[in-house]
Scaffold this motif. Structure first.
Motif, PDB file in Angstrom:
ATOM      1  N   LEU A 116      13.008  28.159  84.816  1.00 53.05           N
ATOM      2  CA  LEU A 116      11.639  28.389  84.341  1.00 53.05           C
ATOM      3  C   LEU A 116      11.471  27.951  82.891  1.00 53.05           C
ATOM      4  O   LEU A 116      10.588  28.416  82.180  1.00 53.05           O
ATOM      5  CB  LEU A 116      11.211  29.844  84.531  1.00 53.05           C
ATOM      6  CG  LEU A 116      11.321  30.379  85.969  1.00 53.05           C
ATOM      7  CD1 LEU A 116      10.843  31.811  86.043  1.00 53.05           C
ATOM      8  CD2 LEU A 116      10.567  29.486  86.945  1.00 53.05           C
TER       9      LEU A 116
ATOM     10  N   ARG B 235      11.061  21.613  92.140  1.00 57.85           N
ATOM     11  CA  ARG B 235       9.899  22.478  91.926  1.00 57.85           C
ATOM     12  C   ARG B 235       8.784  22.102  92.884  1.00 57.85           C
ATOM     13  O   ARG B 235       8.355  20.956  92.925  1.00 57.85           O
ATOM     14  CB  ARG B 235       9.388  22.346  90.488  1.00 57.85           C
ATOM     15  CG  ARG B 235      10.354  22.789  89.404  1.00 57.85           C
ATOM     16  CD  ARG B 235      10.715  24.256  89.495  1.00 57.85           C
ATOM     17  NE  ARG B 235       9.568  25.149  89.548  1.00 57.85           N
ATOM     18  CZ  ARG B 235       8.904  25.595  88.483  1.00 57.85           C
ATOM     19  NH1 ARG B 235       9.286  25.225  87.272  1.00 57.85           N
ATOM     20  NH2 ARG B 235       7.875  26.414  88.611  1.00 57.85           N
TER      21      ARG B 235
ATOM     22  N   ASN C 129       9.895  33.484  79.864  1.00 57.16           N
ATOM     23  CA  ASN C 129      11.253  33.991  79.663  1.00 57.16           C
ATOM     24  C   ASN C 129      11.364  34.705  78.319  1.00 57.16           C
ATOM     25  O   ASN C 129      11.924  35.800  78.222  1.00 57.16           O
ATOM     26  CB  ASN C 129      12.263  32.836  79.703  1.00 57.16           C
ATOM     27  CG  ASN C 129      12.444  32.259  81.086  1.00 57.16           C
ATOM     28  OD1 ASN C 129      12.119  32.886  82.087  1.00 57.16           O
ATOM     29  ND2 ASN C 129      12.976  31.051  81.157  1.00 57.16           N
TER      30      ASN C 129
END
Length: 263
Positions: A186, A160, A95
């Protein structure tokens, strides 16, 4: 000491991460493995945090994500008598490198693999989560207490599946229509922040690396939630750092068919 470590984390983020956000050159981003990025910011932050922790707690052991990538033998130290600190200097590196704001700094203090203090810091939102064993969980100084989780059909969370093995993957997929998977940010640090502020009701992970989940496990437990393996064991760091791990906002006895309990 917990406040001094919080100050160290904030200072590290302000000195090493924030100035580099959306300012990285191409050569400052590398791959440690397929899809697994590291940047100059990760390394600089880990160096500063490690030096700061050693100064604050002389004789401690620091196991940083980047150091452990270079020397996997460091993972043998996470179960030591302690004090041991596990450090994720930049959680959500992908990110960060892409200019997305969901990144965090995470630190946990361990004694024989069990988290006894924890910190998660969101540098852009300036939100600090911290906890000590037996002392509760706090967000920017305000105590957090998790309430009862909703029924399964109303449960929202993160499931997840990327690293899930069968039969767990099949069991989870069979229940997927019964709850709302809002998807991960994330960034484990931001996922925990969402859980602890009530935006989601559960988190479910398979690969439970110490620096990714030791801080959140203690923060959730001290806020009145649960964090455990499917056989009911409490979260503990070990070298393998694998095993189905679930978190939610109230104990369920392991037989409730909630999304965090795929049976």
């Amino acid at each position: 000491m917990i406040e001094k470590i919080a100050d160290l984390i904030i200072d590290t983020a302000m000195q090493e991460l924030v100035p580099r956000f959306r300012a990285l050159a191409a050569h400052e981003i590398e791959e440690k493995g397929p899809g697994d990025l590291v940047t100059v910011a990760d390394r600089a932050a880990e160096t500063r945090l490690t030096a700061g922790l050693l100064a604050l707690v002389p004789g401690c052991t620091v196991v940083g994500e980047e150091a452990a990538h270079g020397d996997s033998a460091l993972l043998d130290k996470v179960g030591a008598a302690g004090p041991v600190f596990v450090v994720d200097p930049l959680d959500g590196t992908a990110n960060f490198a892409a200019g997305r704001p969901e990144f965090a700094v995470m630190v946990a203090r361990l004694e024989r693999g069990r988290p006894t203090a924890a910190w998660i810091y969101d540098p852009l939102g300036k939100q600090m989560l911290q906890a000590q064993a037996g002392g509760g969980t706090f967000l920017n100084g305000e105590r957090i207490r998790l309430g009862a989780a909703p029924v399964l059909a109303q449960a929202r969370g993160v499931a997840r599946t990327r690293f899930l093995d069968d039969p767990w993957r099949s069991r989870l997929e069979a229940q997927r229509g019964a709850f709302v998977d809002v998807g991960s940010t994330l960034c484990a640090g931001h996922d925990y922040l969402r859980l602890l502020t009530g935006a989601v009701d559960f988190l479910l992970y398979w690969r439970t690396l110490p620096w990714d989940h030791a801080p959140g496990a203690l923060l959730v437990a001290e806020a009145g939630g649960i964090s455990r393996r499917p056989d009911g064991r409490a979260f503990i760091c070990d070298r393998a750092s694998r095993g189905f791990f679930r978190l939610s906002t109230r104990p369920c006895g392991g037989a409730c068919a909630r999304p965090c309990c795929p049976t």
